[in-house]
Write an enzyme that holds these catalytic residues in place. Structure first.
Site, PDB file in Angstrom:
ATOM      1  N   LYS A 114       0.820  -1.215   0.000  1.00  0.00           N
ATOM      2  CA  LYS A 114       0.000   0.000   0.000  1.00  0.00           C
ATOM      3  C   LYS A 114       0.855   1.267   0.000  1.00  0.00           C
ATOM      4  O   LYS A 114       0.460   2.276  -0.571  1.00  0.00           O
ATOM      5  CB  LYS A 114      -0.944   0.019   1.206  1.00  0.00           C
ATOM      6  CG  LYS A 114      -2.121  -0.933   1.067  1.00  0.00           C
ATOM      7  CD  LYS A 114      -3.229  -0.564   2.030  1.00  0.00           C
ATOM      8  CE  LYS A 114      -4.420  -1.483   1.869  1.00  0.00           C
ATOM      9  NZ  LYS A 114      -5.445  -1.255   2.897  1.00  0.00           N
ATOM     10  N   LYS A 198      -4.863  -9.340  -6.959  1.00  0.00           N
ATOM     11  CA  LYS A 198      -6.047  -9.505  -6.116  1.00  0.00           C
ATOM     12  C   LYS A 198      -7.191  -8.605  -6.611  1.00  0.00           C
ATOM     13  O   LYS A 198      -6.947  -7.472  -7.023  1.00  0.00           O
ATOM     14  CB  LYS A 198      -5.626  -9.083  -4.707  1.00  0.00           C
ATOM     15  CG  LYS A 198      -6.545  -9.421  -3.612  1.00  0.00           C
ATOM     16  CD  LYS A 198      -5.892  -9.068  -2.278  1.00  0.00           C
ATOM     17  CE  LYS A 198      -6.031  -7.594  -1.964  1.00  0.00           C
ATOM     18  NZ  LYS A 198      -5.805  -7.264  -0.562  1.00  0.00           N
ATOM     19  N   LYS A 201     -10.776  -2.991  -4.292  1.00  0.00           N
ATOM     20  CA  LYS A 201     -11.595  -1.778  -4.380  1.00  0.00           C
ATOM     21  C   LYS A 201     -10.855  -0.657  -5.067  1.00  0.00           C
ATOM     22  O   LYS A 201     -11.443   0.235  -5.640  1.00  0.00           O
ATOM     23  CB  LYS A 201     -11.879  -1.227  -2.985  1.00  0.00           C
ATOM     24  CG  LYS A 201     -12.479  -2.169  -2.040  1.00  0.00           C
ATOM     25  CD  LYS A 201     -12.458  -1.555  -0.637  1.00  0.00           C
ATOM     26  CE  LYS A 201     -13.165  -2.491   0.295  1.00  0.00           C
ATOM     27  NZ  LYS A 201     -13.235  -2.034   1.653  1.00  0.00           N
TER      28      LYS A 201
HETATM   29  P1  AMP Z   1     -11.258  -4.832   3.284  1.00  0.00           P
HETATM   30  O1  AMP Z   1     -12.268  -4.414   2.303  1.00  0.00           O
HETATM   31  O2  AMP Z   1      -9.856  -4.653   2.820  1.00  0.00           O
HETATM   32  O3  AMP Z   1     -11.526  -4.312   4.651  1.00  0.00           O
HETATM   33  O4  AMP Z   1     -11.432  -6.411   3.370  1.00  0.00           O
HETATM   34  C1  AMP Z   1     -12.531  -7.013   4.013  1.00  0.00           C
HETATM   35  C2  AMP Z   1     -12.406  -8.512   3.970  1.00  0.00           C
HETATM   36  O5  AMP Z   1     -12.457  -8.983   2.620  1.00  0.00           O
HETATM   37  C3  AMP Z   1     -11.093  -9.023   4.553  1.00  0.00           C
HETATM   38  O6  AMP Z   1     -11.347 -10.185   5.316  1.00  0.00           O
HETATM   39  C4  AMP Z   1     -10.275  -9.360   3.342  1.00  0.00           C
HETATM   40  O7  AMP Z   1      -9.355 -10.386   3.600  1.00  0.00           O
HETATM   41  C5  AMP Z   1     -11.327  -9.816   2.349  1.00  0.00           C
HETATM   42  N1  AMP Z   1     -10.906  -9.594   0.951  1.00  0.00           N
HETATM   43  C6  AMP Z   1     -10.614  -8.416   0.361  1.00  0.00           C
HETATM   44  N2  AMP Z   1     -10.259  -8.592  -0.935  1.00  0.00           N
HETATM   45  C7  AMP Z   1     -10.329  -9.939  -1.167  1.00  0.00           C
HETATM   46  C8  AMP Z   1     -10.082 -10.767  -2.325  1.00  0.00           C
HETATM   47  N3  AMP Z   1      -9.720 -10.255  -3.500  1.00  0.00           N
HETATM   48  N4  AMP Z   1     -10.248 -12.099  -2.188  1.00  0.00           N
HETATM   49  C9  AMP Z   1     -10.637 -12.632  -1.013  1.00  0.00           C
HETATM   50  N5  AMP Z   1     -10.889 -11.915   0.109  1.00  0.00           N
HETATM   51  C10 AMP Z   1     -10.737 -10.581   0.045  1.00  0.00           C
END
Ligand code: AMP
Ligand code: TRP
Length: 333
Positions: A114, A198, A201
């Site tokens: 990041k 990956k 967002k």
């Molecule tokens: P965040 O939006 O970064 O707060 O992520 C929220 C949850 O979604 C966390 O448990 C992440 O590990 C999971 N997550 C985010 N992106 C992915 C992805 N591309 N594949 C699987 N899990 C994800």
């Protein structure tokens, strides 16, 4: 109670299929088991580790709550709240940041990704982010933390922090060392445009992800345009090793149909991608379109969403404020 579950999602907008299959789907299953006590946190303090527009942040907090509910988390059964409203999270993070070691944080790959090339310009919050995450988890004596694969390293750090705190202050088992709950398969959903990245967002191209607010036509279009390779569908699972896009799409299909990757490969072996993509779109539309509609419906009732947060904050604060008082006593305040 079987398990104490805690997890968090950042309100940074564009919640997508990766968030759903990697984390939220698991939250729903855990919520549905009556023996579990579940807490799901909208981690707004984590969100501001990178710059956020205040107005948009407020909307995104509500949208994350709406997404939880639309996906099937029952606010009567699980606590849903936002992190910044429970002050123990920030207090705990400070105290734990005096326990965590620089050397441990220096190893965190998410920070490296990041922060990018110019680390000097990253916020200090982005660096100490995993310590706040440890505070989130440890305040609730969580036994299990469902997350996507990308959070595994942060959970290991949380375990190390808990153990060091218990050792340093000679309070055996006071901070509970949590277990990660990471799905064995499909815990990392990749970009529709690049099977080595990956799904995220923050990726500029909207075609790289299925957002949970996408409508039927958008989903069908994105799957049509998803990257593949020129070969027919793989004949066996070994072929997937260097066919990342095929592997990802088959993984998404398997996760949605609750079947194994091997099984999905067998169903489509040797067929054209177009035929598979149609079936994949059907599954996605069946799953995501109702969620998308429900999110939009819920977002029209802001006071309902705010009420859920208020109730959640009250319940969470009761638990977290007791724990932080004990932590303060232990460190000598
Ligand atoms: P965040 O939006 O970064 O707060 O992520 C929220 C949850 O979604 C966390 O448990 C992440 O590990 C999971 N997550 C985010 N992106 C992915 C992805 N591309 N594949 C699987 N899990 C994800
Ligand atoms: N860091 C997690 C992510 O980006 C979000 C998070 C914050 C979290 N606090 C947490 C996840 C506590 C699990 C438990 O995905």
């Amino acid at each position: 109670m079987d398990k104490k579950i805690f997890s968090g999602v950042q309100p940074t907008g564009n919640l997508h299929l990766g968030n759903y299959l990697g984390a939220i789907k698991n939250f729903v299953d855990l919520n549905n088991n009556k023996n579990n006590e579940c807490i799901f946190c909208v981690v707004d303090l984590h969100a501001i580790t990178v710059r956020q527009d205040p107005k948009q942040l407020r909307n995104n907090i509500r949208e994350t709550v709406a997404t939880f509910i639309a996906s099937g988390i029952d606010p009567k059964k699980s606590i849903i709240f936002n992190q910044s409203s429970v002050s123990a999270h920030a207090e705990g993070a400070w105290i734990l940041s005096c326990v965590a070691r620089m050397g441990w944080l220096n190893r965190m790959t998410q920070f490296k990704e990041k922060a990018g090339k110019d680390k000097e310009k990253a916020s200090i919050g982005l660096y100490s982010y995993p310590v706040l995450m440890a505070s989130d988890i440890l305040l609730y004596d969580a036994t299990h933390v469902p997350v996507g694969d990308d959070q595994k390293q942060h959970l290991e750090l949380c375990r190390d922090i808990a153990q060091k705190f218990n050792n340093d202050f000679e309070v055996e088992n006071f901070l509970k060392v949590p277990e990660p709950l990471i799905q064995k398969e499909f815990s990392r959903i990749m970009s529709l445009k690049d099977g080595s990245k990956k799904m995220s967002k923050s990726e500029l191209s909207d075609l790289s992800r299925i957002n949970l607010t996408d409508e039927k036509d958008q989903i069908i279009n994105k799957i049509k345009k998803a990257k593949t390779d020129p070969l027919p569908m793989p004949q066996n699972i070994n072929e997937l090793e260097d066919r990342l896009e095929a592997k990802n799409l088959l993984g998404i299909y398997s996760s949605l149909t609750n079947s194994s990757l091997k099984n999905s490969v067998e169903i489509f072996a040797g067929k054209n991608f177009s035929e598979f993509k149609e079936k994949l779109s059907d599954q996605l539309v069946n799953k995501i379109d109702p969620i998308s509609k429900e999110i939009k419906k819920l977002l029209r009732d802001k006071s309902y969403l705010d009420k859920i947060l208020l109730d959640g904050v009250e319940k969470a604060d009761l638990i977290a404020s007791k724990k932080i008082e004990r932590i303060k006593e232990i460190v000598g305040f």
